[in-house]
Scaffold this motif. Sequence first.
Motif, PDB file in Angstrom:
ATOM      1  N   GLY A 298      31.559 -24.257  63.378  1.00  0.00           N
ATOM      2  CA  GLY A 298      30.661 -25.203  64.024  1.00  0.00           C
ATOM      3  C   GLY A 298      31.388 -26.374  64.632  1.00  0.00           C
ATOM      4  N   TYR A 299      30.635 -27.172  65.361  1.00  0.00           N
ATOM      5  CA  TYR A 299      31.198 -28.392  65.922  1.00  0.00           C
ATOM      6  C   TYR A 299      30.154 -29.493  65.837  1.00  0.00           C
ATOM      7  CZ  TYR A 299      28.555 -27.097  70.141  1.00  0.00           C
ATOM      8  OH  TYR A 299      27.565 -26.766  71.026  1.00  0.00           O
ATOM      9  N   GLU A 300      30.645 -30.727  65.772  1.00  0.00           N
ATOM     10  CA  GLU A 300      29.798 -31.910  65.716  1.00  0.00           C
ATOM     11  C   GLU A 300      30.133 -32.811  66.893  1.00  0.00           C
ATOM     12  OE1 GLU A 300      30.471 -33.807  62.000  1.00  0.00           O
ATOM     13  OE2 GLU A 300      29.630 -32.170  60.794  1.00  0.00           O
ATOM     14  N   ASP A 301      29.128 -33.153  67.685  1.00  0.00           N
ATOM     15  CA  ASP A 301      29.277 -34.183  68.709  1.00  0.00           C
ATOM     16  C   ASP A 301      28.848 -35.506  68.088  1.00  0.00           C
ATOM     17  OD1 ASP A 301      30.186 -32.687  71.010  1.00  0.00           O
ATOM     18  OD2 ASP A 301      28.209 -31.732  70.999  1.00  0.00           O
ATOM     19  N   ILE A 302      29.785 -36.459  68.059  1.00  0.00           N
ATOM     20  CA  ILE A 302      29.584 -37.681  67.279  1.00  0.00           C
ATOM     21  C   ILE A 302      29.701 -38.901  68.187  1.00  0.00           C
ATOM     22  CG2 ILE A 302      30.394 -39.036  65.309  1.00  0.00           C
ATOM     23  CD1 ILE A 302      31.627 -36.435  64.223  1.00  0.00           C
ATOM     24  N   ARG A 303      28.763 -39.800  68.051  1.00  0.00           N
ATOM     25  CA  ARG A 303      28.810 -41.109  68.716  1.00  0.00           C
ATOM     26  C   ARG A 303      28.775 -42.173  67.624  1.00  0.00           C
ATOM     27  NH1 ARG A 303      25.646 -42.819  74.083  1.00  0.00           N
ATOM     28  NH2 ARG A 303      27.594 -41.956  74.885  1.00  0.00           N
ATOM     29  N   ARG A 304      29.827 -42.974  67.598  1.00  0.00           N
ATOM     30  CA  ARG A 304      29.966 -43.951  66.516  1.00  0.00           C
ATOM     31  C   ARG A 304      30.138 -45.355  67.099  1.00  0.00           C
ATOM     32  NH1 ARG A 304      33.837 -46.340  63.118  1.00  0.00           N
ATOM     33  NH2 ARG A 304      33.212 -46.375  60.928  1.00  0.00           N
ATOM     34  N   GLU A 305      29.327 -46.300  66.607  1.00  0.00           N
ATOM     35  CA  GLU A 305      29.438 -47.696  67.019  1.00  0.00           C
ATOM     36  C   GLU A 305      29.687 -48.567  65.798  1.00  0.00           C
ATOM     37  OE1 GLU A 305      26.314 -49.234  69.374  1.00  0.00           O
ATOM     38  OE2 GLU A 305      26.656 -47.862  71.049  1.00  0.00           O
ATOM     39  N   ARG A 306      30.573 -49.547  65.982  1.00  0.00           N
ATOM     40  CA  ARG A 306      30.897 -50.461  64.889  1.00  0.00           C
ATOM     41  C   ARG A 306      30.869 -51.888  65.410  1.00  0.00           C
ATOM     42  NH1 ARG A 306      36.908 -50.247  63.048  1.00  0.00           N
ATOM     43  NH2 ARG A 306      37.096 -51.658  64.834  1.00  0.00           N
ATOM     44  N   ASN A 307      30.163 -52.753  64.686  1.00  0.00           N
ATOM     45  CA  ASN A 307      30.093 -54.168  65.032  1.00  0.00           C
ATOM     46  C   ASN A 307      30.474 -54.988  63.805  1.00  0.00           C
ATOM     47  OD1 ASN A 307      28.782 -54.039  67.816  1.00  0.00           O
ATOM     48  ND2 ASN A 307      27.322 -52.873  66.596  1.00  0.00           N
ATOM     49  N   ASN A 308      31.347 -55.957  64.013  1.00  0.00           N
ATOM     50  CA  ASN A 308      31.798 -56.826  62.926  1.00  0.00           C
ATOM     51  C   ASN A 308      31.733 -58.277  63.370  1.00  0.00           C
ATOM     52  OD1 ASN A 308      34.403 -55.127  60.990  1.00  0.00           O
ATOM     53  ND2 ASN A 308      32.371 -54.478  61.556  1.00  0.00           N
ATOM     54  N   GLY A 309      31.504 -59.159  62.420  1.00  0.00           N
ATOM     55  CA  GLY A 309      31.552 -60.582  62.719  1.00  0.00           C
ATOM     56  C   GLY A 309      31.829 -61.393  61.470  1.00  0.00           C
ATOM     57  N   GLN A 310      32.522 -62.495  61.643  1.00  0.00           N
ATOM     58  CA  GLN A 310      32.769 -63.396  60.520  1.00  0.00           C
ATOM     59  C   GLN A 310      32.780 -64.835  61.014  1.00  0.00           C
ATOM     60  OE1 GLN A 310      36.713 -63.816  58.469  1.00  0.00           O
ATOM     61  NE2 GLN A 310      35.555 -63.176  56.660  1.00  0.00           N
ATOM     62  N   LEU A 311      32.060 -65.685  60.307  1.00  0.00           N
ATOM     63  CA  LEU A 311      32.019 -67.113  60.600  1.00  0.00           C
ATOM     64  C   LEU A 311      32.481 -67.867  59.367  1.00  0.00           C
ATOM     65  CD1 LEU A 311      31.125 -69.588  62.338  1.00  0.00           C
ATOM     66  CD2 LEU A 311      28.866 -69.340  61.258  1.00  0.00           C
ATOM     67  N   THR A 312      33.433 -68.777  59.556  1.00  0.00           N
ATOM     68  CA  THR A 312      33.951 -69.582  58.444  1.00  0.00           C
ATOM     69  C   THR A 312      33.891 -71.051  58.823  1.00  0.00           C
ATOM     70  OG1 THR A 312      35.467 -67.820  57.765  1.00  0.00           O
ATOM     71  CG2 THR A 312      35.918 -70.027  56.937  1.00  0.00           C
ATOM     72  N   LEU A 313      33.323 -71.851  57.934  1.00  0.00           N
ATOM     73  CA  LEU A 313      33.262 -73.303  58.089  1.00  0.00           C
ATOM     74  C   LEU A 313      34.026 -73.948  56.948  1.00  0.00           C
ATOM     75  CD1 LEU A 313      29.437 -73.664  58.840  1.00  0.00           C
ATOM     76  CD2 LEU A 313      31.286 -73.446  60.518  1.00  0.00           C
ATOM     77  N   GLN A 314      34.868 -74.929  57.278  1.00  0.00           N
ATOM     78  CA  GLN A 314      35.604 -75.662  56.248  1.00  0.00           C
ATOM     79  C   GLN A 314      35.503 -77.159  56.493  1.00  0.00           C
ATOM     80  OE1 GLN A 314      39.595 -73.561  56.349  1.00  0.00           O
ATOM     81  NE2 GLN A 314      39.209 -73.536  54.137  1.00  0.00           N
ATOM     82  N   TYR A 315      35.396 -77.890  55.382  1.00  0.00           N
ATOM     83  CA  TYR A 315      35.328 -79.351  55.473  1.00  0.00           C
ATOM     84  C   TYR A 315      36.156 -79.927  54.338  1.00  0.00           C
ATOM     85  CZ  TYR A 315      33.443 -84.107  55.411  1.00  0.00           C
ATOM     86  OH  TYR A 315      33.309 -85.471  55.424  1.00  0.00           O
ATOM     87  N   ALA A 316      37.094 -80.803  54.701  1.00  0.00           N
ATOM     88  CA  ALA A 316      37.966 -81.451  53.717  1.00  0.00           C
ATOM     89  C   ALA A 316      37.796 -82.962  53.851  1.00  0.00           C
ATOM     90  CB  ALA A 316      39.427 -81.045  53.938  1.00  0.00           C
ATOM     91  N   PRO A 317      36.795 -83.544  53.161  1.00  0.00           N
ATOM     92  CA  PRO A 317      36.558 -84.978  53.304  1.00  0.00           C
ATOM     93  C   PRO A 317      37.724 -85.823  52.807  1.00  0.00           C
ATOM     94  CG  PRO A 317      35.262 -84.070  51.494  1.00  0.00           C
ATOM     95  CD  PRO A 317      35.856 -82.915  52.223  1.00  0.00           C
ATOM     96  N   THR A 318      38.497 -85.274  51.840  1.00  0.00           N
ATOM     97  CA  THR A 318      39.703 -85.943  51.363  1.00  0.00           C
ATOM     98  C   THR A 318      40.821 -84.918  51.292  1.00  0.00           C
ATOM     99  OG1 THR A 318      39.400 -85.501  49.003  1.00  0.00           O
ATOM    100  CG2 THR A 318      38.227 -87.407  49.923  1.00  0.00           C
TER     101      THR A 318
END
Length: 1001
Positions: A298-318
Amino acid sequence: MNKMNLKRNKISLSVLLALGSSMLVPNYVIAQESEQETAEPEVEVIEVRGIRGSMIRSMDLKRDADGIMDAISAEEMGKFPDTNLAESLGRITGVSVSRSNGEGSEITVRGFGPEFNLVTLNGRQMPGTGFTRSFAFENLSSEGVSALEIQKSARAETPTGGLGATVNIVSTKPLNNPGTQGSFMAKGIYDESNVKYDDVTPEIAGVVSSTMLDDTFGVSLSFSHQRRDFQKQQANIQGWQYGEVLYGPNDLGEIVAQEQGIGRLPTLDDTRAIDPRAIDENGERIGAHFFPKDLNYGYEDIRRERNNGQLTLQYAPTENLTFTADYTASQATTAVESFGWGIWNNFGSNIIGYELDQNGTAIYADIAGDDGSFTSSKGTTDVDSKSIGFNVNWQITDSFNMEIDYHDSTSEVDNGADKGSGSQGQVILGSDKLVSKVYDFTSGEIPHYTINWDNGTNQLMASEIDSNFSQFLHTPGKSEIEQLQLHFAWATDYEYLTQVKFGAARTEQSLSGRNGWSGLRGGPGFNPSFTAIFPDDMFTVHDTGDFLDQFSGGGSGLSPNYFYTYDYDEAVSRQLAVLTEEILGDNAYYTDPYYAQDTMSRVEENTDSFYVQTDWEFELGDIYVSVNAGLRYETTDVVSPSEDSIPMQVNWVSAGEWITLYQDDAVATSNSASYDVWLPMIDFKFDLTDDVVARLSWGKSMTRAGLGNLLGGISYTGSPKIGARTGARGNTALKPFLSTNLDLSVEYYYEQGSYVSLGLFQKDVDDWIANSPFDQTLDGVHDIYQGERWNQAVNQIEQRGEIATDSAIFQQMLVNGHGNADGAIEADAATDPLLIWSINSPENVDKRTVQGAEFAVQHLFGESGFGVALNATFVDGDVEYDPAIYAEQPVLPGLSDSANFQMFYDLDGLSVKATYSWRDSYLIGLGQAQGTVIDTPPQYAKEYGQWDVSVNYDITENITIFFEGVNINNETEQGYGRYEEQFLFARQYGSRYALGGRIKF
């Protein structure tokens, strides 16, 4: 300043500056900051970028670490060495990669497979992918990742689970990179295997980091989108059926022949049977025999989508206080449309000719009855993962640091993401109008088959294609982890004790799953016949000219060299319209994936942990010695409520199909258990000279039982064919794998970026887990097989001088009036024996040992721009599978030797890299989809070697164009059972290439 004081000051400064966040900040950054504070004024700091810079930073991470550790760092911001994190990890000594759809997916470390390795993101334990502890790296983009750290020896401060290793993914932190900077990448991917979809698919990614308010506030954002269209071609055998005749006492103490598995082979003359096995004093062949349950292409026809995201917040008051909040999300959708064609076999009198090899494996078999079919399948799977985390790092005093870290992470898998169907579907059409099927694996890399159809040819006509059955499944799963960690660090003023770390954590992990199955809908089994449903023009005939052409015996040389395809949706619609309840009663055609079975499963683990870890340093003569010693304690509670579908009866619905009917209401069960562990560890690091480092590590680590094994309750197969009346029971009371580890290594760092290392390791694992089968009967559930009516039909057939195949027996029983209104045969409680189910249950068994050696060399040829790297791992132990034992064995899947080679040129804006990854044959796991339960047969993968290349050219300082080639040698995947002659699979993907550019600012 003497050597010991210098070493001590470096450690103290690291603690004062960033201790407690060492799991959250790349170690090389900390090291660089410390060295800048303590460096002599005349030392010139030169930044080395590109491949050479990445290799130098990775080497420095390894050299400075306590215990046994390796790492890969980003070549530059937004540019990780490989297109896939798993493939990057595969470059590390001791790590080998298992592939999914031609991409690196999961890792094995020192012979221990994916479920034995813990994955953390910035020190936080990540949930497995779906209903498992394993982490699928192909769903996570490399954008925003600054380093991958693999800790191979035990650490008291590290979350448990990594018996093989703990992999820490270190993401970008804005305050570690003051200012504004970023990178954007775009490329087009060409996959030469693609047939149905777009020839070129996109991938875009970017990462940006910026600080403001005098570098006290920072934001970093990374994202990526990738689509890949490709085709997988494959040949498969779902399982091998074991048979043997042994002599032993019966209930009366008499020594009698006892048939195991598929039992004794039929008596055939020498012209139809070749069997080289010796004969014992009872006239029986010595050893087992094995026959393939099916063979399909057999055979497989494959459509693959990948979405990634990352948000980083930093605060150094002192300067002493830093707040970090981050959110990471990944989403991968894989849509598969497949076609297959093949044969199905049953045994006993159906075997009318065969040739076995010395191991008893059929390399040729002529088998009557059953069917040949064409299969269309369709399904879409979503994997959605997200993690939100908060971290507070407070340097309370010059010598005392506190860190609070919390995260809530989930991973959900849904294989019913097709909004139109809400399930994965399989439609099987074909015919049972045949004389026999011939299996032939006497030559080539792929077995062949030939069907002798009743029409007098070896090709089924389109007008003869009938409805066999369809089935629809939905098995979503969700893994969740909520974790709170407290870390404290005290930099002491004592002469030898330099720092003390201690902390506690609460980890709540849960895994839930739902199992829906429609049953076998639409007949099944060509009973009755409905060829009129499907017009001839619904089917398209194809040849096999370009199918599996990378294998000898594939392509146009394949037998059969034709196959039919048809539209999945049309086949479903036609059967829905005709195969109604008025026509088929309970066997009516429904697409509801919960029509026949709907059960829920859940495991909850709550763990409280406490640790203390100390650092010591002193001199023995001229040898500087650092010691890291610690102890971790964990207590875990496990709860597993579940719903069990209990069989009510088993019907024989066609010659090759049996169906379990379940009670209307599932039975609710709940199980619970608890355990605690003490995990001591100690690392010694000896600076024998300025260039030579020796390490000795001892410690205990653990991996918890697979979440599926911890499930309470019991399940029974919905398709209990003869030889496959199986079930599975979980064991919530399983103890974890507990390993005592010993490591010894010597490393020689002879030039900048160049080193050679040799390491030895041994892991003694207690409470090894293996499946233990037992037989079970259920009141009221009887077995038609070998009951009085079955035996009567056999006698009637043989008295006519015919062969009592399963097809003939089924038809004779119908003639004898034993069919119900739907044409199926139900068990008779008065004359049929109770059905015997073979149930597998995981149990803690005994102790197992794995030992091995690791070798690595990395060399940069001065300022020439050329460099090479080579590593190899050799592993062994008493966890290997013995093919001569026909029973469950406590083995370690994934154990194999591996090697990686890399050569590159990187100078004046041009970098060229070629890498080769090799992995020897290894045990994938025990159990085959249609293998005999009594012998729990194995699945092996053959050795695999892949070449990848990349070329990067800097047009300007900020603009780069690049070319990538993955699997340029077009390597294929192959698998087998007990012996290589027991073919299981062959897979062909092809090479893929990418062309793109990157802009930095």
